[in-house]
Each structure stands twice: as structure tokens, then as C-alpha cells.
Enzyme design. Sequence first.
Site, short mmCIF file in Angstrom:
data_model
loop_
_atom_site.label_atom_id
_atom_site.label_comp_id
_atom_site.label_asym_id
_atom_site.label_seq_id
_atom_site.Cartn_x
_atom_site.Cartn_y
_atom_site.Cartn_z
N CYS A 91 29.00 27.62 -6.94
CA CYS A 91 27.73 27.67 -6.22
C CYS A 91 26.52 27.47 -7.12
O CYS A 91 25.42 27.22 -6.62
CB CYS A 91 27.61 29.00 -5.49
SG CYS A 91 29.08 29.43 -4.53
N HIS A 382 25.04 26.53 3.10
CA HIS A 382 25.34 26.57 1.67
C HIS A 382 26.39 25.52 1.29
O HIS A 382 27.56 25.84 1.14
CB HIS A 382 25.82 27.97 1.31
CG HIS A 382 26.31 28.13 -0.10
ND1 HIS A 382 25.71 27.50 -1.18
CD2 HIS A 382 27.35 28.84 -0.61
CE1 HIS A 382 26.36 27.83 -2.28
NE2 HIS A 382 27.37 28.63 -1.96
N CYS A 412 24.63 33.56 -7.38
CA CYS A 412 25.98 34.04 -7.71
C CYS A 412 26.97 32.90 -7.50
O CYS A 412 26.72 31.99 -6.70
CB CYS A 412 26.35 35.23 -6.83
SG CYS A 412 26.34 34.86 -5.06
#
Length: 425
Positions: A91, A382, A412
Site C-alpha cells: 500500500c 484503495h 500502513c
Amino acid sequence: MLQGRPVAVLGGVRIPFCRQNTAYADVGNLGMSVRTLGALVEKFGLHGQQLGEVAMGAVIKHSSDWNLGREAALSSGLSPLTPGITLQRACGTSLDSIITIGNKIAAGQIESGVGGGSDTTSDVPIVYGQSLRRRLLAANAAKTTKGRIAAFKGFKLRELKPDFPGVAEPRTGKSMGQHCEDMAKEWNISRDSQDELAVASHRKLAAAYDAGFFDDLVVSFRGVSRDNILRPDTSLEKLATLKPAFDKVSGRGTLTAANSTPLTDGASACLLSTDDWAAAHGHEVLCHIRDAHVAAVDFVHGEGLLMAPTVAVAEMLARNHLTLQDFDIYEIHEAFAAQVLCTLRAWESEDYCRNRLKLDAPLGRIDPEKINPVGSSLAAGHPFAATGARIVATAAKQLKARGGGRALISICTAGGMGVVAILER
């Protein structure tokens, strides 16, 4: 970056983020990257220009995607003399690609470059098991028909069962959502507080769209002009009807499909340069990257999988002689509402800050009004490798609108890591 030349953020662009298997189901990483880089070229008038580097990233990718950074650059309108590289850190990927470009600028290796990323969970690589792959390779290498037939001797129908890409951590076998459920229980994060954060994210993102904030940040693609995950009319009452998504048996599960980010397709990119390059090409500097940092936690032996940003931020603040309150904007990636709330609670915890972060006192509380002012991942979605560049472009524009200030970016990642950065104007 602290010791090198200033790294300017000139702005960014992205396509609307879309829920998997909707608008971009048949596009893939390259198509999304080309549209996004092409839009960046249009926005900044970069047709035919040679940049120092294009760094793109992708988490879910096919072997045929090859070097996405280079391939997308070749189709973007930039000079074909612009090099390209493809990176991956789950990510944090596109924030890392921006850091990579920024470090090259700071070191004097290049004058300008692009950092970004794309991801698709619609067009995932599905492969055969090892047994059938070995047979196919042997058959392909065989020189005769007899040899090719021999490669399939003893073949069994079960060998046709495909392997799908997994979302579980290889070392624990647990998904990110399951790990975050553990964190929510450890830090006593309530379901109500998670739902409240999710509803606020949708409302803030919708208001920002309505105010025109994203007019020059989001370009339409495939008939979509806004993130199709966005639900302006969502409410606590609606979210309360959803069942837990990851802990379905204990009766204590609090993470749902609404207070967790959905699987998403999308791409984003940012243009970086020296101040001199920006001035010479007529571009305004929105802000500068002051510093960036990466940290990891030992999630295999009990630490929360998504708690690494707490460590990364603490270490970066110490290096820069800043406190947690020395910021005007906090862009904290909303992988899960619980992750954000765990992070905030940890920074306020005297025990955690003293024993884990080795600080003399808690980092303290953040003003909630300064956190993700225009919404974040719970509302926008996302696409793993695209989130970092979305956040950088969003924060940079907010700093310009404010007339100055400082932004903290915190992301994160899978694998128990955190990527963070400081932007200043």
C-alpha cells in the site's frame, strides 16, 4: 532529503477510483497508467519533454505488465528518452515511488520526474499449479511430438485447478482485515467509532467534490468522473445494519465492508522537480517534501500488522525536531477505520510511547478536524499502489489553498511496514 536539494511537488492527477469488476474491469494496470500519465502530461504541458525518470508501481500485476513505469511513459506523450522503473511496497508503493524520485532530485541525479502507481483487483493473474506448469514448460521445450506427449504422462484432472493470488500474509496466513480485527480488540476500538469515521470520510470527500476541489486532480475515464465507491448519502444507521466481515464467529467482530476499504482499481501520479526546473518551465511549486521515512514491526510475533506508521512517524519527528502537533494537515491512509483509530490511540498512550517508541512522553492528541480534511480511502477506495500519490497530490493542493503550512502523510502497508512523509509550503 534533509541534506540535499529541495524537492518540489508541482501537483498530481489521477483517474477516479472504482470498485473492482466495475468500470475498469477490462483495462488493467497499463491502460490505467497510460491514461493517468497522459493526463499529467496534458496538465503540465510536458509533450515531447524528457524527464529524469518515471517511477510507477503496482502490487497486483501480470508478468506481461513487464516494466510498467517505462511502458506507460512510452505511451504518455513524454519523450521516449525518459527512463522508467517499476516499484512495489504494497500500500505504500506510490509514496515510495515519489520518495525514490525525490531522493534522486535531492541528490542532484535528475532535475524532474514522476512518481505514481496503479493497481487492479479485477484483472488479477490466475496461474496453474506447479505440477501443470512444469508439464507445460517440459512440453514447450520438447523437440518432438513424442516428447511433448511424454510431458503429460500421468496427468490428473486435479492439476487443472488454478492458483489465485491471495490476500493473506504469507507468514501468518491471516488477511489484513483479520490482523486489523486483532488490533481493534487490543486497543478497544468500538464499532461505533469506526462507523463514525467511515461516514465522515464519505461526507468530506463528497463535499470536496461538490466544492470543485478535485476538478484539476481527477480526470474522467471510461465514463466515470467521480470515485464510484463514494456514498454521499451513507449514514450511521445504514452502516449499523452490516455484519462483521472478518470475525464472523466470535460475536466481537467490529470491522465491516463499510468501515474497511473495498478492493479497488485505479491509478495516480505526481510531478516532482527542483525549484529551478519548475521556474524554467513555468510551473508553480505547491510544496516541498521535507523528509520521508519507512519502519517495520514484528507482526509475526505479536505486534499489530498495521502499527508500523506509529514507529515511522515517531522516528521521523525526532530526526526533524518536530512534535506531532506541528502540522496543519494529517493525511492518514484509511485502510480500515480501526487502523486509523488504533494509530491515534497509540500516539496518545503513555505506555506505548514509552515502552515501544522509547519516548519520554506520549506523542499526544491530534485535532480531529485536521485529519483527512477532504476524505480519504474509506470513501475514495484503495488501489494499493495508487493511494500514496493520491494522498501527496491532495495534501499538496490543500497546502497551497491554505497559503502555507505543514502536512504529515502516514500509510500502513502489508508486511508490517509504514511509509510516512512531511510536506511543507
